[in-house]
Enzyme design. Structure first.
Site, PDB file in Angstrom:
ATOM      1  CB  SER A   4       7.930   6.488  -5.680  1.00  0.00           C
ATOM      2  OG  SER A   4       7.283   6.766  -4.466  1.00  0.00           O
TER       3      SER A   4
ATOM      4  NE  ARG B 103      -2.487   0.397   3.615  1.00  0.00           N
ATOM      5  CZ  ARG B 103      -3.623  -0.325   3.441  1.00  0.00           C
ATOM      6  NH1 ARG B 103      -3.580  -1.645   3.371  1.00  0.00           N
ATOM      7  NH2 ARG B 103      -4.774   0.266   3.340  1.00  0.00           N
TER       8      ARG B 103
ATOM      9  N   GLY C  12       6.493  -2.044  -4.783  1.00  0.00           N
ATOM     10  CA  GLY C  12       6.669  -1.180  -3.608  1.00  0.00           C
ATOM     11  C   GLY C  12       5.566  -0.143  -3.457  1.00  0.00           C
ATOM     12  CG  HIS C  13       6.110   2.762  -0.385  1.00  0.00           C
ATOM     13  ND1 HIS C  13       6.308   4.097  -0.590  1.00  0.00           N
ATOM     14  CD2 HIS C  13       7.296   2.265   0.022  1.00  0.00           C
ATOM     15  CE1 HIS C  13       7.548   4.411  -0.310  1.00  0.00           C
ATOM     16  NE2 HIS C  13       8.188   3.306   0.058  1.00  0.00           N
ATOM     17  CG  ASN C  14       3.336   6.060  -2.414  1.00  0.00           C
ATOM     18  OD1 ASN C  14       3.685   5.578  -1.334  1.00  0.00           O
ATOM     19  ND2 ASN C  14       2.379   6.959  -2.526  1.00  0.00           N
TER      20      ASN C  14
END
Lengths: 350, 350, 350
Positions: free
Chosen positions: C257, C216, C237-239
């Site tokens: 990201s 998340r 990974g996140h974002n």
């Protein structure tokens, strides 16, 4: 969340610049934030993103330029945001619950105060679950485990028999702690399993990523000391010993009996060949393949891993090899010509 | 464990040197062993560790030097220790149990003698579970599977429909057997899934590591033959065929339709690009990326993988490139100078 | 399956060549097919395999040579086979069921029409399950999730709170969607967790492989857009934001990201260092380590990833380095000799 800027500023020990009565209902990334959101600006590299953000307010450093939306100024935006997010996360977390009737808990299990155990969790005989610990649905705790207080064990986790973990550990979904190490012996030309009778001990505040595997020791203990954080899909082999406050990024593998001392940082998808030691504060770059011990404080990269500065030179050199090969051929030609010229024996017919 | 040295010596077919009545309650790693533990010394590289061990007794080879603690001497300490650990592991294992009332088993499932199925296990219609097999809590067995006798299926395992496994297989927690292969076809510029209707067949004594994934065949069968051991977090693509007695270390990936013949050994984090064949007894080094077929008995490493000796030469060469580039520049300078000298046309103004 | 060649030809829009009344009961790989099976031949590289196949009939292209067994000719054998397999898969799939009494579903969950939820599934408060969606046993859906219509969620899957997925998504066993991103901040020399309060949004027709993890967002959203297929054991990974119709092969990792635009193709075991962007239609080779942004349409490989053609030249160059080093030494010797010859100062005694 439902708070004014003034309230948020108080939570994060900051100072409002602009309308402190502004109502904020969420926190969001700069590029996704809307008219009820606060966003944060960690450093100057996000100045443009901040200028074009739709956020209602920004959480910024003391030296951030004055903007068009209200600001909360703090000494360290990153830690202020962590504080704010901690508060928000508490809202999302399940309230300290009870043991769900569909959890399956063996008779002689000891369960602390305010423990939450959701449906379909299996806790086997002899295990102890510390106060305030939360176990999400469909996880498995084997026989004779000790789970410390304040732990979060997410769903579909496996903790096999006799594993011990300290306080406030977080085990993400699908992680496996205490599975068999990978050890065999060839007896009469037949590969035979070496039973893995050791265990795993996690310290306090250890975090184990989703679908990460931590193997139990063949004999003795696989140890992960307090404060160490391990990302998703990592493999920690049998009898490894990871010190305190290490950070290990995703998809990294430690073969059996690897030792990392305290405060080691490991990038993503690194590998360690086992039976080696990495000194305190060493930094292992992403994708590094570590095949021998690393000194304290060293920075290594590449495969096999070597000091990062050397690794960079080798890499730069490799890129120049195709050109260098051409130059080498040209030099060979010139030297041959020189030799002919010097010895005066050639007619240069080609 | 609670035994005298004499009893242990009898179990492992060894000979006591020292007090044979000494009471031993555990087996442990050399550096962790205490005054009630026996530890083992596999070879001479552990002589120092043995000398400083707190173990009450040591299991050693015939030519190990006389020490300060009682010894059990055996021909092969490693296999003797495996035998001892097998005995100890039996104590930790759950007794042959029954089907837990919270297991959810469809009506037309066939369950053998002395089978243990723990809580929250789901066994679907048409499946057959062999005698003496143990299935830990929260695992899933799909429709029409055949699980052989004496298997151990740990917690949170998924075995999808129509998968077959032989006798004495061990499937570690979180492993997935029979998930869809990764296959698509572009129809009118749109990526469309190719349904994966094949299956997976495991032989006898196969071991599948924690969170390892074995994909079912698109059509036909993904096969892992008897005696093969696969470590944690590996990926076995659709339609692979892995021969007998292979050993595949952690985080290794086989793309679709890779064939490994018998007795292949694969180091950690290796990769295979698919539709290739690796011959019998080949050895694939850790981190190798195998992009074409490998001959029987070959040892390969690197990416793309090449014969190990060559790979080592290339690696050594790479390390010397930065220096070689300097030498090359110096040679170019010297040759230019020589040419000027020989032809006598330059005034050397710079 | 139980059909005549004529019936199968009708399903795949093909033309029978030979006995159209032939009875077929299965579809199989060329080398495994038996006398009741049809097999398919995707292209000319399989001509030999087709000639030696035991299949009763073959599904082939228009220009495939006449054979010894009956044929079904189609314009595109690969997409015809996909159509046939879709039909066969429907037979294996569980019929649209009901909610199993051993599923544990919180009171305020909204369940659509014809939904199947098997035993030991946990669906938490506030979640919505779309029409025709199937959830296999032992999976977990957290609070306030939205699962679209026609999704397949296999066993032992974790979908954490507030995750949203569109229509017809497939989530393979053991996958984890919405686990915490890996983010920390050092406060007073102590590593402190940054709570991850964002979420994950999957578009329509997204496929998430077995034991793959999608983190998340820290704040905001990790996005995987419609039509994207992700293989087993990947880490998102996140974002991250992955565009439409991307294909990501197994064991690939995206650090936080990372942005992939639409129609990006990624080979197995690739890695992305995060905070970078990969343009539309780019192709990332297997094992590539992408450390900076990649232009639309580019093909990159190696670590650090560079344009594939250049990467191949570097690789070819590396292989020639050991020889080049020998040549360099020889040249040095010759140049030294030339210098001695030219300056007339050496006696050449060696």
């Amino acid at each position: 969340m439902n708070a004014t800027l003034a309230e948020i500023a108080e939570w994060v020990n900051g100072r409002v610049e602009g309308d402190s009565s502004l109502a904020i209902t969420g926190v969001n990334a700069l590029h996704e934030a809307g008219p009820k959101d606060i966003a944060f600006v960690s450093d100057e590299s996000y100045l443009n993103a901040a200028a074009s953000s739709g956020a209602a307010a920004l959480l910024v450093s003391e030296d951030f330029p004055r903007g068009t939306v209200p600001l909360i100024r703090v000494a360290n935006p990153r830690s202020a945001m962590a504080a704010l997010l901690t508060r928000i996360e508490a809202e999302h977390r399940q309230p300290p619950g009870n043991v769900h009737p569909a959890a399956v808990i063996s008779p002689n299990v000891t369960i602390g105060e305010r423990v939450s155990i959701d449906a379909n969790v299996r806790v086997c005989s002899g295990s102890v679950i510390g106060d305030d610990t939360v176990i999400y649905a469909n996880s498995y705790i084997g026989n004779d485990c000790v789970i410390g207080p304040g732990c979060y064990i997410y769903s579909n986790v496996t903790v096999r028999e006799r594993v011990t973990m300290g306080a406030r550990c977080i085990v993400h979904p699908g992680a496996v702690i205490g599975s068999d190490g990978f050890g065999f012996v060839d007896v009469d030309g037949k590969r035979q399993k070496i039973p893995q009778v050791g265990t795993v001990v996690l310290g306090d505040d250890v975090e184990i990523g989703s679908n990460t595997c931590v193997d139990r020791a063949t004999m003795g203990t696989t140890r992960i000391d307090s404060g160490t954080k391990i990302d998703n899909l990592c493999q920690i082999g049998h009898n490894c010993h990871i010190g305190k406050h290490c950070t290990i990024s995703g998809m990294t593998g430690l073969s059996g009996s690897t030792t990392l001392k305290d405060h080691v940082t490991v990038g993503a998808n690194a590998g360690f060949s086992g039976h080696l030691e990495v000194g305190e504060n060493a930094i292992i770059a992403g994708r590094a393949g570590v095949t021998k011990s690393v000194s304290a404080g060293a920075v290594v990269s590449g495969f096999p891993a070597i000091p990062h500065a050397q690794s960079q030179r080798v890499l730069a050199g490799m890129r120049r090899v195709p050109d260098a090969l051409k130059k080498l051929r040209e030099l060979e030609r010139q030297v041959a010509e020189l030799k002919r010229g010097l010895h005066g024996t050639a007619k240069d017919t080609d």
